[in-house]
Design an enzyme around this catalytic site. Sequence first.
Site, short mmCIF file in Angstrom:
data_model
loop_
_atom_site.label_atom_id
_atom_site.label_comp_id
_atom_site.label_asym_id
_atom_site.label_seq_id
_atom_site.Cartn_x
_atom_site.Cartn_y
_atom_site.Cartn_z
N GLY A 33 -20.48 -15.42 -7.65
CA GLY A 33 -19.28 -15.50 -8.48
C GLY A 33 -19.74 -15.92 -9.86
O GLY A 33 -20.15 -17.06 -10.04
N HIS A 34 -19.73 -15.01 -10.82
CA HIS A 34 -20.25 -15.29 -12.16
C HIS A 34 -19.08 -15.34 -13.14
O HIS A 34 -18.39 -14.34 -13.35
CB HIS A 34 -21.26 -14.21 -12.57
CG HIS A 34 -22.50 -14.23 -11.73
ND1 HIS A 34 -23.55 -13.37 -11.91
CD2 HIS A 34 -22.86 -15.03 -10.70
CE1 HIS A 34 -24.51 -13.64 -11.03
NE2 HIS A 34 -24.10 -14.63 -10.27
N LYS A 92 -23.83 -27.20 -19.02
CA LYS A 92 -22.86 -28.23 -18.65
C LYS A 92 -23.26 -29.64 -19.10
O LYS A 92 -22.96 -30.61 -18.42
CB LYS A 92 -22.59 -28.17 -17.14
CG LYS A 92 -22.01 -26.82 -16.70
CD LYS A 92 -21.53 -26.81 -15.29
CE LYS A 92 -20.03 -26.73 -15.20
NZ LYS A 92 -19.50 -26.37 -13.91
N GLN A 149 -27.26 -16.10 -7.24
CA GLN A 149 -27.67 -17.31 -6.50
C GLN A 149 -28.68 -18.11 -7.33
O GLN A 149 -28.65 -18.05 -8.54
CB GLN A 149 -28.23 -16.97 -5.11
CG GLN A 149 -27.18 -16.46 -4.13
CD GLN A 149 -26.81 -15.00 -4.31
OE1 GLN A 149 -27.66 -14.14 -4.28
NE2 GLN A 149 -25.54 -14.71 -4.46
N ASP A 183 -24.71 -21.04 -9.16
CA ASP A 183 -23.61 -21.51 -10.00
C ASP A 183 -24.07 -22.30 -11.22
O ASP A 183 -23.36 -23.18 -11.71
CB ASP A 183 -22.63 -22.37 -9.17
CG ASP A 183 -22.08 -21.62 -7.99
OD1 ASP A 183 -21.94 -20.40 -8.09
OD2 ASP A 183 -21.79 -22.26 -6.97
N LYS A 225 -24.88 -18.59 -14.92
CA LYS A 225 -25.57 -17.33 -15.27
C LYS A 225 -24.62 -16.35 -15.96
O LYS A 225 -24.97 -15.72 -16.95
CB LYS A 225 -26.15 -16.69 -13.99
CG LYS A 225 -27.18 -17.57 -13.30
CD LYS A 225 -27.66 -16.98 -11.99
CE LYS A 225 -26.64 -17.02 -10.88
NZ LYS A 225 -26.27 -18.36 -10.40
#
Length: 426
Positions: free
Chosen positions: A40-41, A329, A222, A13, A16
């Site tokens: 989950g991208h 982020k 991952q 997470d 990517k």
Amino acid sequence: MKVDVLLGLQWGDEGKGKIVDVLTPKYNIIARFQGGPNAGHTLEFNGIKHVLHIIPSGIFHGNSINIVGNGVVIDPVIFKKEVDALKKMGVDVKSRLLLSKRAHLILPTHRLLDAASEASKGKEKIGSTLKGIGPAYMDKTGRNGLRVGDITLPDFKKKYDFLVAKHKQILDGYKFSYNLKELEGPWLAATEELKELEHIDSEHYLNKALHGKKAILAEGAQGSLLDIDFGSYPFVTSSNTICAGACTGLGIAPSRIGEVIGIFKAYCTRVGSGPFPTELEDETGELLRKNGNEFGSTTGRPRRCGWLDLPALKYAIMVNGVTSLIMMKADVLSSFETIKVCTHYMHNGKKTDQLPYDISPGQVEPVYHELKGWNRDLTTLHSIGDIPEELNDYILFLEKELGVPINIVSVGPDRTQTLLRNGVLA
Ligand code: GDP
Ligand code: IMO
Ligand code: MG
């Protein structure tokens, strides 16, 4: 030409999906090399937020081909949902997406086995996404699996029934009730729909493309700390998430690997169980979760949050041979007066920056370096030249510690909230 590899350096997470989407215009082909619907991208552009699980994150760009490589495990039901959602958005999936014949299939009974195994572990559970990943890779290495290339064989249903009978025997060993009939119909129907897409020998396709001077980006799922060999075993996923996984998951020779692009968050998160030395189980951790909207893209579970962990990051850079870093982020740290970075661990009474075999609680104690925060909104910045001095200091500090340049700094989830350094993409 060489294949560039983009992968996560933490516990997944990292962002990517966003960065693959940003970089896609530079590449002719985007190829996923491992994992499956546990991933989950997330991509955001033009006010649209989209989460991809199996399909590579280059799918929104008309000029590139997306390949699901042999190292990926596919659940046809989840895959169909993804394809349908993209078609609804007007994406011409059929012309942009190719599947490796060698990619393995996740059966409904793989999901049941995942759930039964996790339930049996109680408090020791891995915290799996319950998508059947572990059991599907077990059947791959156990030489029992079904592959995309099997779907078109006349005896596919026979092979399926044979494997399901095996799974039922294992399920009988668990105290676990299930309704397979309910899952089986949609699964078989979805495998039929998989036939609509082109199934290819992706290793030939990719190597021919390399000879033809096509630019290829391999997309990891991952993160390195979830790698089956080098992650915090057994709290890991069941594939090689590191750069070497791109070779086995696509049929690319190691000598063909070009740039290794490693992505990390400006702090750390983890979802699921397992050790996390810099975890903050206090209001600071809460604030990171809130500011960063740290809830799983696949399961919606709250992500555990903590400060950046340099011994872990150095380890990931080492096992991947990272040549270029991307920090995500940064905006999430904007409300902090001071920011901590773990530079070392105390381990067996000694200070070390080398990730040891066992990082479980009590084995390592993080040693922190404190830096001044920038305390300013970053989300509207468009140029790296405009970043606050304190953020620049944070970046320079990390580059010095890690010995690899940070070439992109992300300051928001949207495609446009991406600051380029050192002339990348120029
Ligand atoms: P992936 O699995 O590595 O693709 O990452 P995920 O999509 O699971 O999680 C990353 C989350 O952070 C998603 O919700 C993204 O939209 C979001 N995101 C990505 N980059 C940034 C950023 O620079 N700032 C903020 N605030 N959010 C970001
Ligand atoms: P992306 O690609 C974060 C975690 C699970 C669990 C462990 C094993 O979005 O970064 P599995 O379902 O593979 O058996 O789960 O790995 N995990 C992830 N965590 N991001 C992911 O993917 C993950 N895929 C698996 O939470 O701890
Ligand atoms: Mg994710």
